[in-house]
Design an enzyme around this catalytic site. Structure first.
Site, PDB file in Angstrom:
ATOM      1  N   SER A  65       6.369 -58.505  15.728  1.00 51.56           N
ATOM      2  CA  SER A  65       5.833 -58.951  16.321  1.00 51.56           C
ATOM      3  C   SER A  65       5.888 -58.973  17.185  1.00 51.56           C
ATOM      4  O   SER A  65       6.357 -57.888  18.203  1.00 51.56           O
ATOM      5  CB  SER A  65       6.828 -60.664  16.060  1.00 51.56           C
TER       6      SER A  65
ATOM      7  N   PRO B 183      11.864 -59.212  27.324  1.00 50.01           N
ATOM      8  CA  PRO B 183      13.376 -60.162  26.475  1.00 50.01           C
ATOM      9  C   PRO B 183      13.355 -61.889  26.852  1.00 50.01           C
ATOM     10  O   PRO B 183      14.071 -62.078  25.977  1.00 50.01           O
ATOM     11  CB  PRO B 183      14.222 -59.521  27.437  1.00 50.01           C
TER      12      PRO B 183
ATOM     13  N   HIS C  48      11.218 -63.524  26.487  1.00 48.96           N
ATOM     14  CA  HIS C  48      10.044 -64.605  26.226  1.00 48.96           C
ATOM     15  C   HIS C  48      10.863 -65.454  25.394  1.00 48.96           C
ATOM     16  O   HIS C  48      11.410 -65.397  24.623  1.00 48.96           O
ATOM     17  CB  HIS C  48       9.765 -63.540  24.556  1.00 48.96           C
TER      18      HIS C  48
ATOM     19  N   LYS D  65      14.564 -57.784  16.173  1.00 45.64           N
ATOM     20  CA  LYS D  65      13.163 -56.867  15.572  1.00 45.64           C
ATOM     21  C   LYS D  65      12.719 -55.645  16.390  1.00 45.64           C
ATOM     22  O   LYS D  65      12.786 -54.914  15.208  1.00 45.64           O
ATOM     23  CB  LYS D  65      12.137 -58.287  15.636  1.00 45.64           C
TER      24      LYS D  65
END
Length: 252
Positions: free
Chosen positions: A132, A138, A140, A154
Site C-alpha cells: 500500500s 509512520p 499515516h 506491511k
C-alpha cells in the site's frame, strides 16, 4: 514449454478474486492456483481442486499450496472491522478494530513472512506482493485504525521480501476503487510522491491487471513502485505495460 503455475494468496478477497479470474481467463499463458482461508471462500471462487485452504499464520497449513509453483502473487491483508453502534447521522468518525489473532502484525507481517519463506523453500522464481502507499509515513492515519499500525507491518514484510533473494515485484497501490478496469491511464511513482498529487486512487481491477502483467516483463523484477491512475476520461487508458514498467527505477 508449459505455462508457469501461479499461486494467488488471498484469492477470496476483493482484489484476489479479480486476479484469480484474470489468470484463469489466460489459461494459455498461466496455470492459476488459489489459496484461501476458509471453505466458504473456496466455494465463492468456484470450489475446484485448484483452490487450497490454509491459514497463512500457520506455515504448516500452507506449504502444500506452494509445491510446484513458479510464481506467487500475495494479496492477503488484515481487514479492520467497524465497531457496532456508529450512527453516520450523528457526525463523528466510526471506530475500527481487528479481531483477535487477525491484527496486521499477525496477517501482514507474520502471515506474509510465512508465505515468502514457503515460496523460497519451494523454489518459486518470482513473488509479486501488493502492499500500500503511505508506508513512508509512520504517522499515516491508516496506522491508527484499530491501533493496528497496518502500514508499518506491511512495510516490514515488503523489506523482508526485498531481502529474501527471490526476484520480487512490490506494488503499492493508492486508494482502491470498486470500478471497472482498463479505462484509465495508470501512473507509477515512488516514495509516496503520488500522495502529494490529486491522482492517488486506482480501480482494484487495474491493480489486478498490473499483478498479472508484472509476471510477463523482466522490467518488474527487483522493483518496487507506487501505482495510481488518472481520472477516467483524462489521459489515455494504459495498454502497453512494458512501456509503463520501463519507467521503474526504485528497488524498494
Amino acid at each position: 514449454m508449459a505455462p508457469p503455475t501461479v499461486l494467488i494468496t488471498g484469492a477470496g478477497g476483493r482484489t484476489g478474486q479479480i486476479v484469480f479470474m484474470k489468470l484463469k481467463e489466460r489459461s494459455d499463458q498461466f496455470v492459476a492456483r488459489g489459496l484461501v482461508r476458509t471453505e466458504e471462500s473456496k466455494e465463492k471462487i468456484g470450489g475446484a481442486a485448484d483452490v487450497y485452504v490454509g491459514d497463512i499464520r500457520d506455515v504448516g497449513s500452507i506449504v502444500p499450496a506452494f509445491e510446484g509453483m513458479d510464481a506467487l502473487i500475495i494479496l492477503t491483508s488484515a481487514v479492520p472491522k467497524m465497531k457496532p453502534g456508529f450512527d453516520p447521522t450523528q457526525g463523528g468518525r466510526p471506530e475500527f478494530y481487528f479481531e483477535d489473532g487477525a491484527y496486521p502484525e499477525q496477517v501482514d507481517w507474520i502471515g506474509q513472512k510465512n508465505q515468502i519463506d514457503a515460496a523460497k523453500a519451494a523454489g518459486v522464481k518470482h513473488i509479486v506482493l501488493v502492499g500500500s502507499m503511505g508506508g513512508t509515513n509512520p504517522s499515516h492515519p491508516l496506522n491508527r485504525l484499530g491501533n493496528g499500525n497496518i502500514l508499518v507491518w506491511k512495510r516490514k514484510s515488503e523489506q523482508y521480501l526485498a531481502d529474501s533473494g527471490v526476484p520480487y515485484t512490490i506494488i503499492r497501490p493508492g486508494g482502491l476503487l470498486d470500478q471497472e478496469g482498463g479505462l484509465r491511464e495508470l501512473i507509477v511513482g515512488k516514495d509516496d510522491e503520488l500522495l502529494q498529487t490529486e491522482t492517488r486512487s486506482i480501480p482494484r481491477a487495474d491493480v489486478a491487471e498490473a499483478c498479472v502483467q508484472a509476471l510477463l516483463f523482466e522490467e518488474t523484477k527487483c522493483r518496487a513502485f507506487d501505482l495510481a491512475s488518472k481520472p477516467e476520461g483524462m489521459g489515455t487508458p494504459t495498454k502497453d505495460f512494458k512501456a509503463l514498467f520501463s519507467q521503474l527505477i526504485a528497488r524498494f
